[in-house]
Design an enzyme around this catalytic site. Structure first.
Site, PDB file in Angstrom:
ATOM      1  N   LYS A   1      27.681  39.377  21.360  1.00  0.00           N
ATOM      2  CA  LYS A   1      28.410  39.878  20.186  1.00  0.00           C
ATOM      3  C   LYS A   1      27.504  40.067  18.976  1.00  0.00           C
ATOM      4  CE  LYS A   1      32.631  39.258  17.563  1.00  0.00           C
ATOM      5  NZ  LYS A   1      33.830  38.429  17.327  1.00  0.00           N
TER       6      LYS A   1
ATOM      7  N   MET B   1      48.694  45.996  58.790  1.00  0.00           N
ATOM      8  CA  MET B   1      47.493  45.909  59.618  1.00  0.00           C
ATOM      9  C   MET B   1      47.302  44.482  60.138  1.00  0.00           C
ATOM     10  SD  MET B   1      45.292  47.772  60.998  1.00  0.00           S
ATOM     11  CE  MET B   1      44.701  49.298  60.253  1.00  0.00           C
TER      12      MET B   1
ATOM     13  N   PHE C   1      33.453  29.348  24.246  1.00  0.00           N
ATOM     14  CA  PHE C   1      34.746  29.929  24.605  1.00  0.00           C
ATOM     15  C   PHE C   1      34.532  31.329  25.203  1.00  0.00           C
ATOM     16  CE2 PHE C   1      38.477  32.536  23.307  1.00  0.00           C
ATOM     17  CZ  PHE C   1      39.397  31.946  24.154  1.00  0.00           C
ATOM     18  N   GLN C   2      35.170  31.570  26.321  1.00  0.00           N
ATOM     19  CA  GLN C   2      35.052  32.837  27.062  1.00  0.00           C
ATOM     20  C   GLN C   2      33.604  33.186  27.389  1.00  0.00           C
ATOM     21  OE1 GLN C   2      37.542  35.852  25.094  1.00  0.00           O
ATOM     22  NE2 GLN C   2      39.249  35.150  26.353  1.00  0.00           N
TER      23      GLN C   2
ATOM     24  N   GLU D   1      41.657  43.962  33.757  1.00  0.00           N
ATOM     25  CA  GLU D   1      40.292  44.504  33.804  1.00  0.00           C
ATOM     26  C   GLU D   1      39.912  45.044  35.178  1.00  0.00           C
ATOM     27  OE1 GLU D   1      40.991  41.598  32.324  1.00  0.00           O
ATOM     28  OE2 GLU D   1      40.082  41.582  30.319  1.00  0.00           O
TER      29      GLU D   1
END
Lengths: 565, 163
Positions: free
Chosen positions: A161, A474, A111-112, A49
């Protein structure tokens, strides 16, 4: 009546969104189903993502359009945070649509589930949780409006949802009015007049411009103004391409790794015209040292909070850069006469230029600066160059001369390693057929390397220029200079064979070890392999450092130059 | 410098955390914060007591204005205004202290709003400094609980903060 999921897609169509970058999951299944049933909005399936958000960000940076990402709840959202913060720091307009657990489960540790609005709040311009399907269309309209107007930035819309399943009539608002959000566009005319007067009196002027010029599509106006004034111009890292780098008046990038002439001109100027730039710590160095010189500052910025934040400003002008420059040009029509002493200032600048602060020594190894010069030649200076973060980023900024805006795509504010490859994907979706070079290092590229798979799926012919020194360059440079060469954790062992890795993903890999092979390899990549992703692993001089350098806490003129070492 | 910032903000879930988050993220301090809906229920009014130099205050005001939900911001303390704070203080009131507490409440124009055999709850309204003086005037050992609302204030006369 249509479902909430269909409303989401209809809104995107109304906003003329032609593609979204995303990754499906439980909470967004209804939306993905609605996406499946239409063709107008394409979907790019990333491998993580974070890359979806970076790609949407670059889609926006390389065009004028708002980038869109679509992710699921919980880990889908937390994975986007780096990308959102990156876009926020560089003021990039973007809309991130996130799934959320059904309304009745919010707060139950489902969940999630995660607190999307809470987690993203400090790194978005604004965010919304949609609680009623009736609010969905107007919320998405607001999101696009807020993202693209004023000082742009990312906006998150969190959609439970159940809302995507509910039915509702669809009507997309044509315009939106918000009593709490009315960004200023036009600058104050009195202030602009004062500014013009001040420019007329300037003896040692400089135009200092940043990302705001690019965001407001004001490059042409800035160039017109600069030519009219005949004043020197310097760009910030984010402003590169906002003024043509090959122009005589351009003195280079300024700041920590700016040119000798740009930093001196900035420091000793008696009038600074700051345009869409914010005097950040990488630009002015130590603010006390910078404050030692007497000077007057004119500052054009759309965000009032950027003005007088780090440097006291004498003439603040709040407004859209393009509109303000337009007014300035009108006011100066015909009547403007610069002070004759500006000619002496130019002599001084040419003397500083004579130091040739970007000169570097060749060695038997490939020098990274040399690769950048050759990249510039081979691409005719016309490529979109995305970069990661580190030495290679600075080499690209210093040696690739950007003449056009929106061609230099990098994470300036947040300094996010791993953006380069997904940035290339975003650029190609907004500019199909463009030449895209991703300048990176063996450290950065491995932070989002999984996107080579996405590139295969959609045929993104990105040319990856891997400046491989086996070091986190760097970090190593700072350890060499300020930590008595104690190279703590900056040496990368067990690197993959990048050629084989590229091939495993179905791409072309090349390993380049000799200076004389640099140009032929680049030419081959950009002609013969025009339509392929080519991973070019340049084994470079591990001792190469970025100069000039203003060490942390030092003044802008206290530069370390390559020749002094 | 002590400043009282008044904010009109959309009365939406999360609006308070946007303001509180801004102060903590940018290192500004909040000495007190009060918030409640106005006569227009779609708007909340927030009053924040903060301290900082003029430069810091300028940034605080600008950053608050940048929040999308914020409708208006004003620094009340830069012009004539009135301010009040409410305190409920529960004190031990037994034996000779019972009479003394009543007397102190009267002197400070407080009201005793709850009485039990052993304690009083005194309500006191005024400038924050008056509430401080009241606390200082009491024997610390007799104070059982202190609850203060934080400052709220309003500009004088024609200074009106309204949409």
């Amino acid at each position: 009546m249509i479902s909430g999921a269909e409303i989401v897609i209809r809104c995107l169509q109304e906003e003329k969104v032609d593609c979204v970058f995303g990754y499906p999951g439980g909470s967004v299944l209804h939306i993905y189903d609605a996406l499946f049933k239409q063709e107008q909005v394409k979907h790019i399936l990333v491998r993580h993502e974070q890359a979806a958000v970076h790609a949407a960000d670059a889609y926006s940076r390389s065009s004028q359009k708002v980038g869109v990402a679509l992710v699921t709840s919980g880990p889908g959202v937390t994975n986007t945070v780096t990308g959102i913060a990156t876009a926020y720091m560089d003021s990039i307009p973007m809309v991130v649509l996130c799934g959320q657990v059904p309304t009745q489960y919010i707060g139950q540790d489902a969940f999630q589930e995660c607190d999307t609005v809470g987690i993203t709040r400090p790194c978005v311009k604004h965010n919304f949780l949609v609680k009623d399907v009736k609010d969905l269309a107007v919320t998405i309209k607001k999101a696009f409006h807020i993202a693209a107007t004023g000082r742009p930035g990312p906006v998150v819309v969190d959609i439970p949802k159940d809302i995507t399943a509910q039915l509702c009539d669809f009507e997309y608002p044509k315009s939106i009015q918000m009593r709490s959000y009315n960004p200023v566009v036009k600058g104050h005319l009195g202030q602009i007049k004062k500014a013009v007067q001040m420019l007329q009196e300037a003896k040692r002027p400089i135009i200092y411009s940043g990302g705001g010029v690019i965001l407001s599509d004001a490059s042409d106006k800035l160039t017109q103004l600069a030519h009219k004034l005949d004043f020197p111009v310097t760009n910030t890292l984010m402003g590169l391409g906002g003024y043509p780098a090959t122009d005589r008046q351009f003195v280079g990038m300024l700041g920590m790794h700016g040119t000798f002439e740009a930093n001196n001109a900035m420091h000793y100027a008696d009038v600074i015209l700051a345009v869409g730039a914010r005097f950040d710590d990488r630009v002015i160095g130590n603010p006390e040292h910078f404050g030692e010189e007497k000077r007057r500052v004119i500052h054009i910025d759309i965000d009032p909070s950027s003005i007088s934040k780090r440097v006291k400003v004498d003439v603040p002008i709040v407004g859209n850069v393009a509109d303000v420059l337009d007014e300035m040009l009108k006011l100066m029509d015909g009547s403007f006469k610069a002070d004759p002493e500006v000619a002496d200032w130019w002599k001084q600048i040419d003397e500083w230029r004579g130091r040739k602060s970007l000169a570097y020594r060749q060695s038997e190894h490939i020098m990274p600066q040399f690769v950048m010069e050759k990249l510039y030649e081979v691409t005719g200076g016309d490529a979109f160059v995305t970069s990661d973060v580190g030495q290679h980023q600075m080499f690209a900024a210093q040696y690739y001369k950007f003449d056009k805006p929106r061609r230099w795509i990098n994470s300036g504010g947040l300094g996010t390693m791993g953006v380069g490859l997904p940035y290339g994907m975003g650029v190609l979706m907004a500019n199909p057929g463009a030449q895209v070079a991703c300048v990176t290092g063996e450290g950065s590229i491995q932070m989002c390397i999984q996107e080579m798979s996405t590139c295969k799926q959609y045929g993104f012919p990105i040319k990856i220029i891997n400046l491989n020194n086996g070091m986190l360059g760097m970090v190593r440079q700072w350890q060499e200079m300020f930590y008595s060469k104690r190279y703590s954790q900056s040496y990368v062992t067990s690197l993959p064979d990048f050629v084989k890795l590229a091939e495993a993903y179905g791409h072309v890999g090349m390993k380049i070890e000799k200076p004389e092979d640099v140009e032929p390899a680049l030419r081959k990549a950009f002609t013969e392999h025009k339509d392929d992703l080519v991973f070019m692993d340049f084994i470079i001089d591990p001792a190469a450092n970025v100069f000039p350098m203003v060490a942390a806490g030092k003044g802008l003129t206290e530069m370390i130059l390559a020749e002094e070492l | 410098m002590r400043h009282i910032i008044s904010i009109l903000i959309e009365n939406e879930a999360g609006a308070l955390s946007r303001v509180a988050g801004l102060f903590s993220a940018r290192g500004y301090n909040i000495e007190s914060l009060t918030v409640a809906p106005t006569e227009d229920p779609s708007l909340s009014r927030m009053t924040i007591l903060t301290r900082g130099s003029d430069d810091v205050l300028e940034q605080i005001t600008k950053q608050l204005n940048k929040l999308i939900d914020v409708v208006k911001v004003v620094d009340l303390s830069e012009a004539p205004h009135v301010e009040r704070e409410l305190m409920l203080i529960k004190v031990r009131a037994t034996g000779k202290d019972r009479e003394e507490m009543k007397r102190m409440a009267d002197i400070f124009r407080g009201r005793i709003i709850d009485v039990t055999e052993t304690a009083y709850v005194i309500e006191l309204t005024g400038a924050s400094s008056k509430l401080d003086s009241f606390i200082a005037a009491l024997d610390a050992g007799l104070i059982l609980e202190t609850v203060r609302t934080g400052v709220c204030g309003v500009g004088r006369g024609d200074r009106i903060l309204k949409v």
